[in-house]
Design a protein around this motif. Structure first.
Motif, PDB file in Angstrom:
ATOM      1  N   ALA A  25       0.828  -1.212   0.000  1.00 52.97           N
ATOM      2  CA  ALA A  25       0.000   0.000   0.000  1.00 52.97           C
ATOM      3  C   ALA A  25       0.859   1.259   0.000  1.00 52.97           C
ATOM      4  CB  ALA A  25      -0.923  -0.005   1.210  1.00 52.97           C
ATOM      5  N   ALA A  26       2.011   1.174   0.668  1.00 52.67           N
ATOM      6  CA  ALA A  26       2.929   2.314   0.730  1.00 52.67           C
ATOM      7  C   ALA A  26       3.803   2.406  -0.521  1.00 52.67           C
ATOM      8  CB  ALA A  26       3.812   2.189   1.967  1.00 52.67           C
ATOM      9  N   GLY A  27       3.671   1.427  -1.423  1.00 53.59           N
ATOM     10  CA  GLY A  27       4.471   1.442  -2.646  1.00 53.59           C
ATOM     11  C   GLY A  27       5.909   0.999  -2.432  1.00 53.59           C
ATOM     12  N   VAL A  28       6.136   0.190  -1.389  1.00 56.31           N
ATOM     13  CA  VAL A  28       7.495  -0.229  -1.029  1.00 56.31           C
ATOM     14  C   VAL A  28       7.742  -1.659  -1.509  1.00 56.31           C
ATOM     15  CG1 VAL A  28       9.100  -0.650   0.882  1.00 56.31           C
ATOM     16  CG2 VAL A  28       7.474   1.259   1.006  1.00 56.31           C
ATOM     17  N   GLU A  29       8.775  -1.843  -2.292  1.00 60.37           N
ATOM     18  CA  GLU A  29       9.173  -3.188  -2.711  1.00 60.37           C
ATOM     19  C   GLU A  29       9.933  -3.863  -1.577  1.00 60.37           C
ATOM     20  OE1 GLU A  29      11.380  -3.036  -6.317  1.00 60.37           O
ATOM     21  OE2 GLU A  29       9.665  -2.384  -7.526  1.00 60.37           O
ATOM     22  N   PHE A  30       9.810  -5.190  -1.496  1.00 58.80           N
ATOM     23  CA  PHE A  30      10.489  -5.914  -0.428  1.00 58.80           C
ATOM     24  C   PHE A  30      10.974  -7.261  -0.930  1.00 58.80           C
ATOM     25  CE2 PHE A  30       5.854  -6.340  -0.073  1.00 58.80           C
ATOM     26  CZ  PHE A  30       5.681  -7.716  -0.131  1.00 58.80           C
ATOM     27  N   GLY A  77       3.635   4.369  10.452  1.00 63.39           N
ATOM     28  CA  GLY A  77       4.182   5.674  10.821  1.00 63.39           C
ATOM     29  C   GLY A  77       5.202   6.177   9.809  1.00 63.39           C
ATOM     30  N   LYS A  78       6.066   5.285   9.365  1.00 65.53           N
ATOM     31  CA  LYS A  78       7.139   5.662   8.425  1.00 65.53           C
ATOM     32  C   LYS A  78       6.583   6.162   7.100  1.00 65.53           C
ATOM     33  CE  LYS A  78      11.086   3.555   5.965  1.00 65.53           C
ATOM     34  NZ  LYS A  78      12.155   4.534   6.280  1.00 65.53           N
ATOM     35  N   ASN A  80       3.462   7.388   6.465  1.00 64.77           N
ATOM     36  CA  ASN A  80       2.373   8.365   6.560  1.00 64.77           C
ATOM     37  C   ASN A  80       0.998   7.731   6.368  1.00 64.77           C
ATOM     38  OD1 ASN A  80       1.468  10.993   7.042  1.00 64.77           O
ATOM     39  ND2 ASN A  80       1.462  11.527   4.871  1.00 64.77           N
ATOM     40  N   LEU A  81       0.828   6.547   6.972  1.00 63.04           N
ATOM     41  CA  LEU A  81      -0.462   5.847   6.908  1.00 63.04           C
ATOM     42  C   LEU A  81      -1.068   5.699   8.303  1.00 63.04           C
ATOM     43  CD1 LEU A  81       0.634   3.062   4.382  1.00 63.04           C
ATOM     44  CD2 LEU A  81      -0.997   4.907   3.906  1.00 63.04           C
ATOM     45  N   TYR A  82      -0.698   6.611   9.206  1.00 64.98           N
ATOM     46  CA  TYR A  82      -1.058   6.448  10.617  1.00 64.98           C
ATOM     47  C   TYR A  82      -1.734   7.689  11.196  1.00 64.98           C
ATOM     48  CZ  TYR A  82      -0.285   3.596  14.880  1.00 64.98           C
ATOM     49  OH  TYR A  82      -0.438   2.809  15.995  1.00 64.98           O
ATOM     50  N   GLY A  83      -2.443   8.430  10.349  1.00 66.14           N
ATOM     51  CA  GLY A  83      -3.204   9.586  10.845  1.00 66.14           C
ATOM     52  C   GLY A  83      -2.333  10.808  11.047  1.00 66.14           C
ATOM     53  N   LYS A  84      -2.998  11.956  11.285  1.00 60.72           N
ATOM     54  CA  LYS A  84      -2.272  13.226  11.403  1.00 60.72           C
ATOM     55  C   LYS A  84      -1.984  13.621  12.843  1.00 60.72           C
ATOM     56  CE  LYS A  84      -6.146  16.547  11.381  1.00 60.72           C
ATOM     57  NZ  LYS A  84      -7.252  15.593  11.603  1.00 60.72           N
ATOM     58  N   ASP A  85      -2.665  12.974  13.808  1.00 60.51           N
ATOM     59  CA  ASP A  85      -2.444  13.327  15.214  1.00 60.51           C
ATOM     60  C   ASP A  85      -2.784  12.125  16.098  1.00 60.51           C
ATOM     61  OD1 ASP A  85      -5.270  13.232  15.353  1.00 60.51           O
ATOM     62  OD2 ASP A  85      -5.457  15.390  15.049  1.00 60.51           O
ATOM     63  N   LEU A  86      -2.653  12.316  17.403  1.00 57.86           N
ATOM     64  CA  LEU A  86      -2.870  11.207  18.339  1.00 57.86           C
ATOM     65  C   LEU A  86      -4.299  10.686  18.308  1.00 57.86           C
ATOM     66  CD1 LEU A  86      -0.805  12.194  21.515  1.00 57.86           C
ATOM     67  CD2 LEU A  86      -0.494  10.170  20.085  1.00 57.86           C
ATOM     68  N   LYS A  87      -5.259  11.567  18.118  1.00 54.89           N
ATOM     69  CA  LYS A  87      -6.659  11.123  18.087  1.00 54.89           C
ATOM     70  C   LYS A  87      -6.925  10.239  16.878  1.00 54.89           C
ATOM     71  CE  LYS A  87      -8.951  14.675  20.861  1.00 54.89           C
ATOM     72  NZ  LYS A  87      -9.993  15.714  20.899  1.00 54.89           N
ATOM     73  N   GLU A  88      -6.409  10.647  15.720  1.00 53.41           N
ATOM     74  CA  GLU A  88      -6.582   9.806  14.527  1.00 53.41           C
ATOM     75  C   GLU A  88      -5.841   8.481  14.689  1.00 53.41           C
ATOM     76  OE1 GLU A  88      -7.582  12.999  10.976  1.00 53.41           O
ATOM     77  OE2 GLU A  88      -5.824  11.725  10.798  1.00 53.41           O
ATOM     78  N   ARG A  89      -4.673   8.548  15.311  1.00 55.36           N
ATOM     79  CA  ARG A  89      -3.905   7.324  15.531  1.00 55.36           C
ATOM     80  C   ARG A  89      -4.668   6.374  16.455  1.00 55.36           C
ATOM     81  NH1 ARG A  89       2.568   7.164  16.160  1.00 55.36           N
ATOM     82  NH2 ARG A  89       2.227   8.110  14.114  1.00 55.36           N
ATOM     83  N   ALA A  90      -5.313   6.927  17.468  1.00 47.02           N
ATOM     84  CA  ALA A  90      -6.095   6.093  18.397  1.00 47.02           C
ATOM     85  C   ALA A  90      -7.259   5.413  17.668  1.00 47.02           C
ATOM     86  CB  ALA A  90      -6.612   6.941  19.556  1.00 47.02           C
ATOM     87  N   LYS A 152      -8.577  10.207   4.766  1.00 48.81           N
ATOM     88  CA  LYS A 152      -7.276   9.967   4.140  1.00 48.81           C
ATOM     89  C   LYS A 152      -6.954   8.478   4.236  1.00 48.81           C
ATOM     90  CE  LYS A 152      -2.414  11.253   4.273  1.00 48.81           C
ATOM     91  NZ  LYS A 152      -1.323  11.816   5.101  1.00 48.81           N
ATOM     92  N   PHE A 153      -6.436   7.925   3.163  1.00 46.36           N
ATOM     93  CA  PHE A 153      -6.042   6.525   3.102  1.00 46.36           C
ATOM     94  C   PHE A 153      -5.071   6.203   4.238  1.00 46.36           C
ATOM     95  CE2 PHE A 153      -3.378   3.221   0.741  1.00 46.36           C
ATOM     96  CZ  PHE A 153      -4.317   2.199   0.904  1.00 46.36           C
ATOM     97  N   SER A 154      -5.374   5.162   5.025  1.00 51.67           N
ATOM     98  CA  SER A 154      -4.544   4.833   6.184  1.00 51.67           C
ATOM     99  C   SER A 154      -4.422   3.328   6.372  1.00 51.67           C
ATOM    100  CB  SER A 154      -5.132   5.458   7.455  1.00 51.67           C
ATOM    101  OG  SER A 154      -6.243   4.694   7.924  1.00 51.67           O
TER     102      SER A 154
END
Length: 222
Positions: A25-30, A77-78, A80-90, A152-154
């Motif tokens: 989803a983050a577009g990262v190859e592994f 988190g790395k 940017n799929l984890y919300g914009k603040d602590l409330k969104e993260r929760a 926002k996509f998360s």
């Protein structure tokens, strides 16, 4: 080293599949290393790379990360799929934990004794349609936005689309009566990185078969 994250697990879904989904989803190859023998697993323990003697193992940014939740939190988190603040993260955390509870039932299903499979499948359907999917149907209906949190996509969206598709494989009509989730599924499946991951030839793993089950049991000597 190529600099790509390196994933060590079985050649199947299990607890690594949400990690594959999130990196994709983050577009990262592994890169992946597949465990096939108990000796490979025991060597990882002997070498001290499995903190709790458990896989998944993800090598990323110079770290050897274990514990699925910690790995996923770091990736979210790395990238940017984890919300914009602590409330969104929760909120994301709550949604992800709920979906993980449902996915745990699906994760264990292939290991069910044959005489219990029908009962366990009925339990998955009952929990999905009365406990878990209604939550997300209501959330999407109430805020009227495209994604679960902050429009926002998360990570929560990634986890939910994975769960929807996994349940649908076993119960094709499970989204009947959930119009918001039907629309969500189409919408998120067309996010470019997700669409790519859903194509044949991607690192997405097929549903677990008997070979996968036997490999897991062999590696863990069970």
């Amino acid at each position: 080293m190529s600099g790509k994250p390196r994933l060590t697990y079985f050649n199947g879904r299990g607890r690594m599949e949400p990690v594959r989904w999130l990196l994709a989803a983050a577009g990262v190859e592994f890169e992946e290393f597949f465990l096939e023998t108990s000796e490979q697993y025991e060597k990882l323990i002997k070498d001290g790379v499995l903190m709790f003697q458990q896989v998944p193992l993800v090598e990323i940014d110079g770290m050897k990360m274990v514990q699925t939740r910690a790995i996923l939190s770091y990736i979210a988190g790395k990238y940017n799929l984890y919300g914009k603040d602590l409330k969104e993260r929760a909120l994301i955390d709550m949604y992800v934990e709920g979906i993980t509870d449902l996915m745990q039932m699906i994760l264990m299903f292939p290991f069910s004794p044959p005489e219990e499979k029908e009962k366990n499948l009925a339990s998955i359907k009952e929990k999905a349609t009365t406990r878990y999917f209604p939550v997300f149907e209501k959330v999407l209906k109430q805020h009227g936005q495209d994604f679960l949190v902050g429009n926002k996509f998360s990570w929560a969206d990634v986890q939910l689309i994975e769960a929807i598709l996994a349940v649908e494989e076993k119960i094709p009509a499970v989204l009947l009566g959930f119009p918001q989730l039907q629309a969500f599924k189409i919408r998120v499946s067309n996010v470019p990185t997700i669409k790519k991951f859903l194509q044949p030839g991607s690192p997405r793993k097929p549903p677990p078969d008997q070979h996968y089950v036997e490999t897991v049991l062999k590696v863990f000597k069970r």
